[in-house]
Design a protein around this motif. Structure first.
Motif, PDB file in Angstrom:
ATOM      1  N   PHE A   1       0.846  -1.199   0.000  1.00  0.00           N
ATOM      2  CA  PHE A   1       0.000   0.000   0.000  1.00  0.00           C
ATOM      3  C   PHE A   1       0.876   1.242   0.000  1.00  0.00           C
ATOM      4  N   SER A   2       0.272   2.377  -0.357  1.00  0.00           N
ATOM      5  CA  SER A   2       0.899   3.699  -0.235  1.00  0.00           C
ATOM      6  C   SER A   2       0.099   4.499   0.769  1.00  0.00           C
ATOM      7  N   GLU A   3       0.774   5.365   1.529  1.00  0.00           N
ATOM      8  CA  GLU A   3       0.090   6.207   2.498  1.00  0.00           C
ATOM      9  C   GLU A   3       0.208   7.666   2.088  1.00  0.00           C
ATOM     10  N   ALA A   4      -0.917   8.287   1.804  1.00  0.00           N
ATOM     11  CA  ALA A   4      -0.960   9.719   1.504  1.00  0.00           C
ATOM     12  C   ALA A   4      -1.293  10.470   2.784  1.00  0.00           C
ATOM     13  N   ASP A   5      -0.529  11.508   3.081  1.00  0.00           N
ATOM     14  CA  ASP A   5      -0.757  12.276   4.311  1.00  0.00           C
ATOM     15  C   ASP A   5      -2.160  12.862   4.352  1.00  0.00           C
ATOM     16  N   ILE A   6      -2.505  13.609   3.296  1.00  0.00           N
ATOM     17  CA  ILE A   6      -3.799  14.296   3.238  1.00  0.00           C
ATOM     18  C   ILE A   6      -4.330  14.225   1.814  1.00  0.00           C
ATOM     19  N   VAL A   7      -5.600  13.902   1.686  1.00  0.00           N
ATOM     20  CA  VAL A   7      -6.270  13.935   0.384  1.00  0.00           C
ATOM     21  C   VAL A   7      -7.561  14.724   0.556  1.00  0.00           C
ATOM     22  N   SER A   8      -7.718  15.767  -0.253  1.00  0.00           N
ATOM     23  CA  SER A   8      -8.972  16.520  -0.228  1.00  0.00           C
ATOM     24  C   SER A   8      -9.658  16.357  -1.573  1.00  0.00           C
ATOM     25  N   VAL A   9     -10.981  16.233  -1.521  1.00  0.00           N
ATOM     26  CA  VAL A   9     -11.790  16.074  -2.729  1.00  0.00           C
ATOM     27  C   VAL A   9     -12.851  17.166  -2.711  1.00  0.00           C
ATOM     28  N   SER A  10     -12.907  17.945  -3.770  1.00  0.00           N
ATOM     29  CA  SER A  10     -13.875  19.044  -3.825  1.00  0.00           C
ATOM     30  C   SER A  10     -14.208  19.346  -5.272  1.00  0.00           C
ATOM     31  N   ASN A  11     -15.066  20.350  -5.464  1.00  0.00           N
ATOM     32  CA  ASN A  11     -15.404  20.787  -6.809  1.00  0.00           C
ATOM     33  C   ASN A  11     -14.189  21.327  -7.553  1.00  0.00           C
ATOM     34  N   ALA A  12     -13.096  21.652  -6.829  1.00  0.00           N
ATOM     35  CA  ALA A  12     -11.865  22.130  -7.473  1.00  0.00           C
ATOM     36  C   ALA A  12     -10.920  20.989  -7.833  1.00  0.00           C
ATOM     37  N   GLY A  13     -11.319  19.730  -7.622  1.00  0.00           N
ATOM     38  CA  GLY A  13     -10.489  18.594  -7.992  1.00  0.00           C
ATOM     39  C   GLY A  13     -10.015  17.810  -6.783  1.00  0.00           C
ATOM     40  N   ILE A  14      -9.081  16.899  -7.026  1.00  0.00           N
ATOM     41  CA  ILE A  14      -8.494  16.071  -5.977  1.00  0.00           C
ATOM     42  C   ILE A  14      -7.112  16.618  -5.659  1.00  0.00           C
ATOM     43  N   ASN A  15      -6.871  16.904  -4.405  1.00  0.00           N
ATOM     44  CA  ASN A  15      -5.593  17.482  -3.979  1.00  0.00           C
ATOM     45  C   ASN A  15      -4.898  16.485  -3.053  1.00  0.00           C
ATOM     46  N   VAL A  16      -3.763  15.974  -3.479  1.00  0.00           N
ATOM     47  CA  VAL A  16      -2.984  15.037  -2.668  1.00  0.00           C
ATOM     48  C   VAL A  16      -1.817  15.816  -2.061  1.00  0.00           C
ATOM     49  N   ILE A  17      -1.780  15.881  -0.728  1.00  0.00           N
ATOM     50  CA  ILE A  17      -0.841  16.757  -0.030  1.00  0.00           C
ATOM     51  C   ILE A  17       0.187  15.937   0.731  1.00  0.00           C
ATOM     52  N   GLU A  18       1.441  16.241   0.503  1.00  0.00           N
ATOM     53  CA  GLU A  18       2.553  15.664   1.267  1.00  0.00           C
ATOM     54  C   GLU A  18       3.057  16.742   2.219  1.00  0.00           C
ATOM     55  N   ALA A  19       2.895  16.510   3.517  1.00  0.00           N
ATOM     56  CA  ALA A  19       3.310  17.486   4.529  1.00  0.00           C
ATOM     57  C   ALA A  19       4.732  17.181   4.978  1.00  0.00           C
ATOM     58  N   LYS A  20       5.625  18.158   4.839  1.00  0.00           N
ATOM     59  CA  LYS A  20       7.029  17.978   5.210  1.00  0.00           C
ATOM     60  C   LYS A  20       7.376  18.895   6.381  1.00  0.00           C
ATOM     61  N   ALA A  21       7.654  18.291   7.524  1.00  0.00           N
ATOM     62  CA  ALA A  21       8.025  19.054   8.725  1.00  0.00           C
ATOM     63  C   ALA A  21       9.536  19.241   8.753  1.00  0.00           C
ATOM     64  N   LEU A  22      10.052  19.873   7.720  1.00  0.00           N
ATOM     65  CA  LEU A  22      11.499  20.051   7.577  1.00  0.00           C
ATOM     66  C   LEU A  22      11.850  21.532   7.606  1.00  0.00           C
ATOM     67  N   GLY A  23      12.982  21.844   8.225  1.00  0.00           N
ATOM     68  CA  GLY A  23      13.475  23.211   8.246  1.00  0.00           C
ATOM     69  C   GLY A  23      14.821  23.303   7.559  1.00  0.00           C
ATOM     70  N   GLY A  24      15.509  24.401   7.775  1.00  0.00           N
ATOM     71  CA  GLY A  24      16.815  24.585   7.163  1.00  0.00           C
ATOM     72  C   GLY A  24      16.715  24.951   5.698  1.00  0.00           C
ATOM     73  N   GLU A  25      17.761  24.642   4.947  1.00  0.00           N
ATOM     74  CA  GLU A  25      17.806  24.933   3.516  1.00  0.00           C
ATOM     75  C   GLU A  25      17.513  23.656   2.746  1.00  0.00           C
ATOM     76  N   ILE A  26      16.493  23.701   1.905  1.00  0.00           N
ATOM     77  CA  ILE A  26      16.082  22.556   1.094  1.00  0.00           C
ATOM     78  C   ILE A  26      16.514  22.811  -0.342  1.00  0.00           C
ATOM     79  N   GLU A  27      17.304  21.902  -0.895  1.00  0.00           N
ATOM     80  CA  GLU A  27      17.801  22.069  -2.258  1.00  0.00           C
ATOM     81  C   GLU A  27      17.617  20.776  -3.039  1.00  0.00           C
ATOM     82  N   GLY A  28      17.453  20.921  -4.342  1.00  0.00           N
ATOM     83  CA  GLY A  28      17.363  19.739  -5.193  1.00  0.00           C
ATOM     84  C   GLY A  28      16.880  20.086  -6.579  1.00  0.00           C
ATOM     85  N   PHE A  29      16.977  19.113  -7.483  1.00  0.00           N
ATOM     86  CA  PHE A  29      16.433  19.243  -8.825  1.00  0.00           C
ATOM     87  C   PHE A  29      15.032  18.636  -8.835  1.00  0.00           C
TER      88      PHE A  29
END
Length: 438
Positions: free
Chosen positions: A183-211
């Motif tokens: 299985f996969s675990e999605a943190d938050i999924v909202s369903v509304s007239n604006a579509g389906i929003n799959v949200i990944e919540a990251k409790a991270l600080g500092g400097e985030i870098e990447g491609f």
């Protein structure tokens, strides 16, 4: 699922009500924040860091003055009740002065310490979407950084629903089943007239870098550098498996009738970085349906202002209701049930299960555009865990296309690079099919 709140829960609610500086996500799960701040003040003094020393000093001054004001009120009440003897000269005046001064000091202190929006949110904690979905108490939230992040992200999505009058539901801890038992675990999924929003919540600080297309990103905290999985890909997998799950649910439901599966394309890949002090540096152009959020949730909430009005009516009400019902069946787990599911999966992984080698196909595929229109061409398809995902050359992501039909497989590769070389070859390049995804 509901629990009786203890005094520690009410204390935790006060922490959750504080302004970002006094209590933020970086303090969750740690020991005494007061002692930590006190040590930080002495360290700042030793380093001749005048600004931080002043900030810490003011923080302690406000807290101490607020406590002093409360004591003043308490003493004034005792004096009025005759519990504390007073001299005859001040007997009629001093208690009221004590109470007035105490109220003034406490009021000013509370304005400085507490964020009104957070305070209101804490007062309504038991009515919050997060608590109704999970049953997790404030005491548990402040002890776990990940839970705190999910709580803040859920509150932000709840605010979006209210502010922009979205109709639908918000779900936490959505466990999306795969073929074969994983299985996969999605943190938050909202369903509304604006579509389906799959949200990944990251409790991270500092400097985030990447491609944007790299497998891993980096987090820099002081002199320490940590690698973590690219959350775009991580959440994209959640979206793909959720889309496949919903498509299979529709096909297996005789009562729902004909549902346009293209509605499942209206998903947004939302990554919320929740530490106010985080800085994000993504070295590529993000896809238009992806939010990069830094310094809390304010930018995310305000970003909905820029949406065209048409995007607020992507999904008809009957489709929203059906998708909500389907997602409801794979959410609303207790913490104990989640821990058992995670433990069982780890046991299966240790036994060598859930290890599927991906295959890549150069294939002729057809796509249902509408009832009377089917288009097709050569595509690159990734097959993994029994699912087949379409490679979108516009952003280099593999995506679930529920109306895709593979008609002919020309060649299969087990190396991504070999498959890409074949897909970009002259013999294929002019025959490739690129579908327009909303």
């Amino acid at each position: 699922m509901r629990k009786r709140f203890t005094p520690m829960d009410h204390l935790a609610m006060l922490r959750l009500s504080c302004r970002q500086y006094y209590w933020n996500i970086s303090y969750a799960g740690k020991g005494s924040v007061t002692i930590k701040r006190l040590l930080n003040m002495f360290k700042a003094m030793a380093d001749f860091d005048i600004i931080n020393t002043l900030i810490y000093f003011v923080t302690y001054g406000v807290v101490v003055e607020t406590i002093y004001g409360l004591i003043f009120i308490f003493k004034g009440i005792k004096a009025i009740l005759g519990i504390t003897p007073l001299s005859e000269a001040y007997a009629a005046v001093r208690p009221f002065n004590m109470i007035l001064i105490g109220l003034l000091v406490s009021f000013v202190g509370c304005l400085i310490i507490f964020n009104p929006k957070r305070l209101k949110r804490s007062f309504n904690y038991k009515k919050s979407v997060f608590y109704r979905n999970t049953g997790i108490t404030p005491k548990e939230v402040v002890k776990d950084k990940g839970l705190y992040g999910e709580y803040i992200a859920t509150c932000a999505e709840e605010e979006v629903f209210k502010k922009y009058n979205l109709k639908g539901r918000i779900y936490n801890n959505v466990f999306i089943p795969h073929h074969g038992g994983n299985f996969s675990e999605a943190d938050i999924v909202s369903v509304s007239n604006a579509g389906i929003n799959v949200i990944e919540a990251k409790a991270l600080g500092g400097e985030i870098e990447g491609f944007a297309l790299a497998n891993n990103w980096e987090q820099t905290m002081g002199k320490e550098v940590y690698e973590f999985t690219n959350p775009i890909f991580q959440n994209l997998n959640h979206m793909n498996y959720l889309s496949e799950y919903l498509a299979e649910t529709v096909k297996n439901d005789d009562e729902i009738g004909d549902v346009d599966l293209n509605y499942l394309l209206y998903m947004r890949n939302t990554i919320l970085f929740l530490d106010k002090n985080a800085t994000i540096d993504i070295k590529a152009q993000a896809a238009p349906n992806l939010f990069y959020v830094c310094s809390g949730t304010d930018f995310y909430i305000k970003s909905y202002k820029d949406y065209p009005k048409a995007l607020y009516n992507l999904l008809p009400r009957e489709i929203v209701d059906y998708i909500c019902e389907a997602i409801r069946d794979i959410s609303f787990y207790t913490r104990e049930e989640i821990e058992d599911m995670m433990a069982d999966r780890q046991i299966a992984i240790d036994r060598g299960e859930y290890r599927y080698k991906p295959a890549y196909h150069i294939a002729y595929c057809e796509f249902v555009i509408d009832e009377d229109n089917v288009e097709g061409g050569i595509c690159l398809i990734q097959e993994q865990n029994g699912y087949k995902f379409y490679f979108d050359p516009k952003d280099n992501w593999f995506k679930s296309m529920t109306d895709m039909r593979i008609k002919t497989i020309y060649q299969t590769y087990y190396s991504y690079q070999e498959a890409m070389n074949a897909y970009n070859s002259d013999s294929v390049k002019d025959k490739r099919y690129i579908i327009d995804i909303v």
